[in-house]
Design an enzyme around this catalytic site. Structure first.
Site, PDB file in Angstrom:
ATOM      1  N   ASP A 460       0.904  -1.348  -0.028  1.00  0.00           N
ATOM      2  CA  ASP A 460       0.008   0.146   0.034  1.00  0.00           C
ATOM      3  C   ASP A 460       0.768   1.385   0.010  1.00  0.00           C
ATOM      4  O   ASP A 460       1.969   1.345   0.221  1.00  0.00           O
ATOM      5  CB  ASP A 460      -0.779  -0.146   1.369  1.00  0.00           C
ATOM      6  N   ASP A 530     -10.781   2.229  -2.961  1.00  0.00           N
ATOM      7  CA  ASP A 530     -11.319   2.098  -1.434  1.00  0.00           C
ATOM      8  C   ASP A 530     -12.924   2.070  -1.760  1.00  0.00           C
ATOM      9  O   ASP A 530     -13.449   1.892  -0.858  1.00  0.00           O
ATOM     10  CB  ASP A 530     -10.751   3.017  -0.599  1.00  0.00           C
TER      11      ASP A 530
HETATM   12  C1  DGJ Z   1      -5.954   2.066   2.070  1.00  0.00           C
HETATM   13  C2  DGJ Z   1      -6.196   0.796   1.258  1.00  0.00           C
HETATM   14  O1  DGJ Z   1      -6.948   0.936  -0.030  1.00  0.00           O
HETATM   15  C3  DGJ Z   1      -7.380  -0.028   2.068  1.00  0.00           C
HETATM   16  O2  DGJ Z   1      -7.686  -1.092   1.266  1.00  0.00           O
HETATM   17  C4  DGJ Z   1      -6.795  -0.509   3.470  1.00  0.00           C
HETATM   18  O3  DGJ Z   1      -5.543  -1.546   2.889  1.00  0.00           O
HETATM   19  C5  DGJ Z   1      -6.162   0.779   4.114  1.00  0.00           C
HETATM   20  N1  DGJ Z   1      -5.354   1.505   3.232  1.00  0.00           N
HETATM   21  C6  DGJ Z   1      -5.248   0.272   5.168  1.00  0.00           C
HETATM   22  O4  DGJ Z   1      -4.570   1.570   6.014  1.00  0.00           O
END
Ligand code: DGJ
Length: 713
Positions: A460, A530
């Site tokens: 991430d 997200d």
């Molecule tokens: C952003 C990601 O897109 C989410 O799926 C998740 O992993 C969060 N970060 C966790 O902080």
């Protein structure tokens, strides 16, 4: 596929599956001119065009300055967007180059043409590369810059990867992908007039705001399945720039590569720098043709081992437990996920350091002993026992100021002297251009992978890079960090992959902030957004599919009301939307009723049957979610034997039945049987009368799986 050199017209001809590309040297060999890019023509016709090219003559301009150059070094009377601008050690800032030599190399399914130029007076060599592949219409273009020594460093101020010249037509429409966090990959279009359209990221990452992909069609004449489209995509995950320029004289070109904003790179004597590929693709089968061309290329030549393998069903616990992860909560979720048919279980954020919220812990990649008193291994063993692989979330480029790592190394983050360190999501960005940070990152992740049976990493990156200073390097070219950050990121992933070949990777950046051909060549999949609201997802997934193959598009089914939009739609609709890519589940299964769990199991079973067609087949976008009240997509197996169709209705009005869907890519004389109700249709019927979908009410959806029946003889 073949690359040839025609001596009489001094031109190189690239023959691809259904297209031809031709370039040639100017009379005095001082520039490389574009001659042709379009539908496949005989090589004789291409060389005839090269013979017939005459320079454009414009009062007050030089012929070179208004010519259609393949790669324009700044100098002479060039005033449109150049490809290359450097400063030599004695202060000279223009390039005057001559052609040196060329060659063609064959390897596997590809052929590469290279053309070398050198500055007439200074130690700079520039090699232009063109690579094509059997069965494809893509051209990978990149450039190698080399300081051949004897004249001090060469400072690169702007170094783009390729300049795509488009055929002369009235006006072009530019189609591109824009967005923001939770709204990635929105399709935008604009008809271009004279001037420049600039798409870029200055964020040190690919970005949610613009994706490095464009499509251009003349006079807005292309439709989904017809017309000519030229497209280009960049293989780079840092700051980038694509400029589409229509000159006052009607020439249109599209140049792209590393963003020159706040960038400078000193090429030392003897040093070489390879620029990222800017890949071009032509199709005369509309936007659908362009997308299928990109998808095939990505499957066969970009994504690691993607050719026929299918992506597993993934469960991710982020939306279920957020930071409150514990061994017990994860084991309970894992048990439920396994019963549904999940094949990978991913433990997301919150498992390490003092990570109980966004405020602390990033950088401290040791297992939190309160949450996992015996480490991660008991959970991993349970996940494996349940028949699933174990995946782990990391965000290695980041650090919270409240972390042991930051307390030990406050100088490891990007910052300028006497300036703020602006936090985003309460975190700072590690200066990955530093070798010690790169080595620490590799050692940390390598340790995690060596000590645990981790088979999937979700990588991430939850903020853009800002204030990219490196005070200790002042005077030593710290303006190169935007390049070095990405080079070192790629190095760490590549090296981890090399040492742990059983581990798969997912690229995530707060959803879809790092999706591009560069990262795709080193990860199996990406986290699309997200935003997991199924209705919003239709538009995100549509835009995504313009440039990227559905097999890498991770889509989770999550809970309702959706946490971001408060919308409630049926489990069936949510599954049908998520099944259009690589299926995952991200809901809190501990709250799903037995009926919901049973229903979900059924959808996953269906998906497993059809996933080779969805992930590895040919995509036809039948109806856009941007138009009308029904969106639909069709996937055809590569051998044409099976077809999957999804239709997603938004809202039915006046009790009207939506029109049937006219299918593509079928054999008209063949027959296709509905795998669920046995109804049989001829290919001609499906293509011209259409498949009835009978959607009723609001947010209704349907999947149809058709199987070609054996022919009578
Ligand atoms: C952003 C990601 O897109 C989410 O799926 C998740 O992993 C969060 N970060 C966790 O902080």
């Amino acid at each position: 596929m073949d690359i040839t050199y025609d001596v009489s017209s001094k031109c190189w001809i690239l023959q691809m599956e259904a297209s031809t590309y031709c370039i040639g040297l100017s009379e005095d060999s001082s520039s490389l001119q574009h001659i042709y890019w379009g539908p496949r023509i005989a090589s004789e016709a291409a060389s005839e065009m090269a013979h017939a090219s005459v320079p454009l003559i414009v009062p007050f301009e030089s012929p070179t300055g208004v010519s259609r150059e393949e790669y324009a070094p700044w100098g002479e009377m060039r005033f449109s967007e150049p490809s290359l601008k450097v400063e030599y050690a004695d202060g000279t800032r223009t390039i005057e180059w001559v052609f040196e030599e060329h060659g063609v190399e064959r390897s596997g399914a590809g052929q590469t043409l290279w053309l070398r130029f050198r500055d007439q007076a200074y130690p700079l060599r520039v090699t232009l590369y063109y690579r094509i592949y059997d069965g494809h219409d893509v051209i990978e273009r990149w450039v190698r810059l080399e300081n051949s020594g004897g004249g001090g460093p060469v400072t690169i101020e702007q170094a783009l990867s390729a300049d795509w010249q488009l055929p002369r037509r009235e006006r072009y429409r530019l189609t591109y992908l824009y967005g923001q966090h939770m709204k990635e990959m929105q399709v935008a279009e604009v008809v271009l007039g004279p001037g420049k359209a600039v798409l870029e990221s200055r964020r040190g990452m690919t970005s949610h705001q613009f994706n490095p992909w464009v499509a251009l069609d003349p006079e807005a004449s292309a439709t989904e399945e017809s017309g000519e489209v030229w497209s280009a995509a960049l293989a780079w995950s840092g700051s980038w720039k694509i400029v589409v320029e229509t000159t006052p004289y009607g020439e249109v070109h599209c140049v792209g590569g590393l963003n020159d904003f706040d960038f400078r790179y000193q090429l030392a004597e003897g040093e070489q720098l390879d620029l990222p590929a800017f890949v071009g693709l032509y199709s005369n089968k509309g936007f659908g043709g362009i997308s299928r061309g990109w998808h095939a290329y990505e499957r066969e030549h970009v994504i690691p081992e993607a050719l026929d393998a299918v992506r597993p069903i993934l469960y991710n616990s982020w939306e279920a437990t957020m930071f409150a992860v514990t061994e017990r909560s994860q084991m309970e979720l894992a048990e439920k996920a396994a019963k549904l048919g999940a094949e990978i279980f991913v433990l997301d954020d919150g498992w390490f350091g003092a990570r109980n919220s966004q405020y602390a812990g990033l950088g401290d990649w040791t297992v939190n002993p309160q949450k996992f008193p015996h480490g991660l291994n008991p959970l991993i063993a349970r996940v494996n026992e349940l028949g699933m692989r174990f995946g782990l979330w990391v965000e290695p480029e980041m650090v919270n100021p409240d972390s042991d790592l930051y307390r030990a190394h406050p100088d490891w983050v990007y910052h300028f002297r006497h300036r703020s360190r602006t936090e985003g999501r309460h975190q700072l960005v590690l200066n990955l251009a530093r070798e010690d940070v790169r080595d620490w990152m590799f050692a940390t992740l390598n340790g995690l992978l060596s000590e645990h049976n981790i088979e999937f990493i979700k990588w991430d990156m939850n903020r853009s890079i800002c204030e990219p200073g490196w005070p200790d390097e002042v005077g030593q070219n710290p303006e190169r960090v935007s390049l070095d950050h990405v080079r070192n990121l790629y190095w760490v992933i590549d090296e981890l992959r090399r040492q742990h070949p059983n581990v798969e990777f997912e690229s995530c950046a707060g959803g879809g902030g790092r999706i591009d051909l560069g990262v795709l060549s080193r990860v199996e999949q990406v986290w699309t957004s997200d935003n997991t609201d199924a209705f919003d997802r239709l538009r995100i997934q549509e835009g995504f599919s313009y440039a990227y193959v559905p097999r890498v598009m991770m889509c989770w089914v999550t809970d309702c009301p959706n946490f971001s939009t408060s919308r409630t739609v049926s489990l069936r609709y949510r599954f049908h939307v998520a099944m259009a890519g690589s299926l995952g589940v991200g809901g809190d299964l501990s709250h799903w009723t037995p009926q919901e769990l049973e229903e979900a199991r059924g959808f996953i079973e269906t998906y497993k049957r059809v996933r080779p067609i969805i992930q590895n087949g040919l995509l036809y976008r039948l109806r856009s979610p941007r138009v009308g009240s029904v969106a639909a997509s069709q996937y055809v197996a590569q051998d044409g034997s099976e077809v999957v169709v999804f239709a997603w209705g938004h809202s039915q009005q006046f009790g009207q039945t939506p029109v049937s869907l006219l299918l593509h890519g079928l054999e008209e004389e063949a027959h296709y049987a509905d795998a669920i109700n046995g109804a049989t249709y001829s290919g001609a019927y499906l293509a011209h009368r259409g498949l009835p979908m009978n959607l009723v009410g609001d947010f209704d959806s349907r999947i149809v799986h058709l199987i070609r029946t054996p022919s009578a003889q």
